[in-house]
Design a protein around this motif. Structure first.
Motif, PDB file in Angstrom:
ATOM      1  N   GLY A 107      72.034  61.400  50.132  1.00 49.15           N
ATOM      2  CA  GLY A 107      71.385  60.872  48.942  1.00 49.15           C
ATOM      3  C   GLY A 107      72.331  60.196  47.985  1.00 49.15           C
ATOM      4  N   GLU A 108      73.553  59.985  48.362  1.00 52.01           N
ATOM      5  CA  GLU A 108      74.534  59.393  47.471  1.00 52.01           C
ATOM      6  C   GLU A 108      74.156  57.960  47.132  1.00 52.01           C
ATOM      7  N   GLY A 109      74.281  57.612  45.856  1.00 52.57           N
ATOM      8  CA  GLY A 109      74.081  56.248  45.404  1.00 52.57           C
ATOM      9  C   GLY A 109      72.744  55.998  44.763  1.00 52.57           C
ATOM     10  N   GLU A 110      71.748  56.825  44.956  1.00 53.66           N
ATOM     11  CA  GLU A 110      70.424  56.563  44.428  1.00 53.66           C
ATOM     12  C   GLU A 110      70.371  56.866  42.936  1.00 53.66           C
ATOM     13  N   GLY A 111      70.066  55.826  42.127  1.00 56.09           N
ATOM     14  CA  GLY A 111      69.814  56.016  40.715  1.00 56.09           C
ATOM     15  C   GLY A 111      71.042  56.277  39.884  1.00 56.09           C
ATOM     16  N   ALA A 112      72.228  55.978  40.346  1.00 56.25           N
ATOM     17  CA  ALA A 112      73.424  56.205  39.543  1.00 56.25           C
ATOM     18  C   ALA A 112      73.422  55.270  38.350  1.00 56.25           C
ATOM     19  N   GLU A 113      73.474  55.836  37.135  1.00 56.12           N
ATOM     20  CA  GLU A 113      73.384  55.042  35.927  1.00 56.12           C
ATOM     21  C   GLU A 113      74.563  54.090  35.844  1.00 56.12           C
ATOM     22  N   GLY A 114      74.250  52.822  35.573  1.00 52.61           N
ATOM     23  CA  GLY A 114      75.295  51.814  35.451  1.00 52.61           C
ATOM     24  C   GLY A 114      75.694  51.198  36.766  1.00 52.61           C
ATOM     25  N   GLY A 115      75.245  51.716  37.899  1.00 54.78           N
ATOM     26  CA  GLY A 115      75.614  51.178  39.202  1.00 54.78           C
ATOM     27  C   GLY A 115      74.404  50.652  39.932  1.00 54.78           C
ATOM     28  N   ALA A 116      74.643  50.115  41.136  1.00 60.68           N
ATOM     29  CA  ALA A 116      73.550  49.569  41.933  1.00 60.68           C
ATOM     30  C   ALA A 116      72.671  50.685  42.477  1.00 60.68           C
ATOM     31  N   CYS A 117      71.367  50.433  42.522  1.00 63.36           N
ATOM     32  CA  CYS A 117      70.427  51.398  43.083  1.00 63.36           C
ATOM     33  C   CYS A 117      70.350  51.198  44.596  1.00 63.36           C
ATOM     34  N   CYS A 118      70.194  52.288  45.321  1.00 64.36           N
ATOM     35  CA  CYS A 118      70.122  52.247  46.779  1.00 64.36           C
ATOM     36  C   CYS A 118      68.730  52.676  47.236  1.00 64.36           C
ATOM     37  N   PHE A 119      68.222  51.984  48.226  1.00 64.39           N
ATOM     38  CA  PHE A 119      66.907  52.318  48.753  1.00 64.39           C
ATOM     39  C   PHE A 119      66.981  53.664  49.472  1.00 64.39           C
TER      40      PHE A 119
END
Length: 471
Positions: free
Chosen positions: A310-322
């Protein structure tokens, strides 16, 4: 503020029928009736009519051999195309007839003698008063520019109105010389009521080569797909959105922000987004299935997906991952006029806010912030740090976006939709239809997968190729 004039959806009025039973389908007419218990549409022919307890009933002989009496006032049903006409109508008669039902025969073509006048309709579309070859002035009709198969008559008319005409062009117009061109195929009614002809392009549009497929990766984890939808599939999606949502557009308090708000789009279809669907509401299977294939195409084209943990999903300030595991659970259809827009906002789904947004009609000027900002305070910070990403969404473009975390808005739409969309939406004030298929749903137990398991059919008119994008 309903944007429609006369509708093509044959829904019996709520008032009780008269003794003459004038409402409902005629004897010998072809209909398609939805059976909630079977979760399917069945086709048949109306054979008899009767009055029972003050209500009109119709006996339908189905194509599979069954025969039933129906009170169509309380059931979902659609007209199918009538048999081919043996008498060639005049242009005026044909224009009236096409408003009553969809024609599934070969298109009827007339020859333009000359254009008499021009005007702009209430919806902003350009229309021309046509004098037909072989017919008198009493048969003159107003036709939208999209119905001309040859634009030479329009160009000759416009040239004759310019003050700096050449003598040759001006003389031809002044002398009233007949301009003979094949033109004016009647566009379909606002709500097509028959099944799509999968072997021919939509009426009112010329066969055009399909554009190259392309997946464009955008900042913030979004992606734009172009060239994946044929004109036949676009019309199928448009028909499905309007027909499956026609009696189910009440989205409760959400209507205050859309249909009931000045300068905002109308809700055309709401299925499992703001509220759970009604038991007898048919699910928009074509929209859900097409969105699933579009998402697969985007992933093959490089759309960033979260890791196994689940890494990367919704990280504030960064790119969102599907998300790696997902299900399509809701559909929202919006109809835009040329004057409508949408202010900055994030969707209520939050972390589950990924959506597949399909654009049909006029080009929309779309903007979004490429960093997660689910709150108004965070949105102000992001707006000060970086400018919004601007994307033009043309007819047939598809946008994948984390709408629950990335603020976005519609600045406006171009006034003139493409000829293809002007043809299929003739008679309405709509210049654009936006179909949003989402991962979040009000009832999480409903999804494309669960509907297929429950026996619902995949009603796509065609499949999107499993091959990757062209570029």
């Amino acid at each position: 503020r309903a944007p429609f004039g006369k509708t093509g959806l044959c829904r019996t009025p709520t008032a009780k029928p008269t003794a003459a039973m004038s409402d409902g389908p005629s004897l010998g007419g072809r209909v398609r009736i939805y059976w909630p218990s079977e979760k399917r549409w069945f086709r048949g022919e109306v054979k008899l009519r009767r009055m029972k307890r003050g209500c009109a009933e119709h006996r339908v002989d189905y194509d599979d051999g069954d025969s039933r009496w129906h009170n169509l006032e309380s059931e979902a049903w659609l007209h199918l195309a009538q048999p081919r006409q043996t008498i060639t109508p005049s242009p005026q008669q044909y224009q009236k007839r096409r408003r009553r039902r969809r024609q599934e025969d070969e298109p009827v073509l007339f020859v333009v003698e000359r254009i008499m006048e021009a005007r702009t309709s209430d919806g902003g579309a350009r229309e021309f008063l046509v004098r037909w070859a072989g017919y008198s002035a009493e048969h003159d009709t107003w036709e939208p520019s999209c119905s001309f198969l040859d634009r030479a008559p329009i160009e000759a008319f416009e040239a004759a109105r310019r003050p700096n005409l050449s003598s040759r062009a001006g003389g031809a117009a002044a002398n009233g010389t007949a301009v003979t061109h094949v033109a004016a195929q009647a566009p379909p009614c606002p709500l097509p009521v028959g099944p799509l002809d999968a072997s021919a392009p939509p009426a009112g549009s010329a066969a055009m080569p399909e554009p190259a497929r392309r997946v464009e990766l955008l900042p913030g984890g979004a992606a734009k797909l172009s060239g994946f939808l044929s004109e036949r599939l676009k019309q199928n999606l448009y028909d499905t959105a309007l027909i499956s949502g026609w009696d189910f557009r009440d989205a409760g308090r959400a209507n205050l922000r859309y249909t009931g708000a000045q300068g905002r789009p109308d809700i055309l279809l709401e299925w499992n987004y703001y509220q759970a669907p009604e038991q007898h509401q048919p699910p928009p299977m074509a929209l859900l299935s097409t969105a699933a294939e579009l998402i697969d195409a985007a992933l093959r084209g490089g759309l960033k997906q979260e890791g196994a943990d689940g890494e990367g999903e919704g990280a504030e300030g960064g790119a969102c991952c599907f998300p790696r595991e997902y299900a399509l659970r809701s559909v929202l259809g919006l109809g835009y006029r040329a004057s409508d827009d949408m202010a900055w906002h994030t969707d209520m789904a939050g972390e589950e806010g990924w959506l597949c947004s399909i654009s049909l009609g006029a080009t929309a000027r779309f903007e979004y912030l490429p960093a997660a900002a689910p709150s108004a305070r965070r949105r102000c910070v992001v707006q000060n740090e970086q400018p919004p990403v601007k994307v033009d969404l043309e007819c047939g473009d598809v946008l994948l976006l984390q709408g629950g975390l990335l603020p976005h808005r519609i600045v406006g739409c171009t006034r003139e939709p493409p000829p293809f969309f002007a043809g299929i939406s003739a008679g309405t004030a709509l210049c654009r239809v936006n179909i949003q298929v989402r991962l979040w749903g009000h009832d999480p137990s409903l999804s494309l997968g669960s509907l297929l398991e429950d026996g619902f059919q995949d009603e796509r008119s065609e499949r999107i190729s499993a091959e990757g994008p062209g570029s």
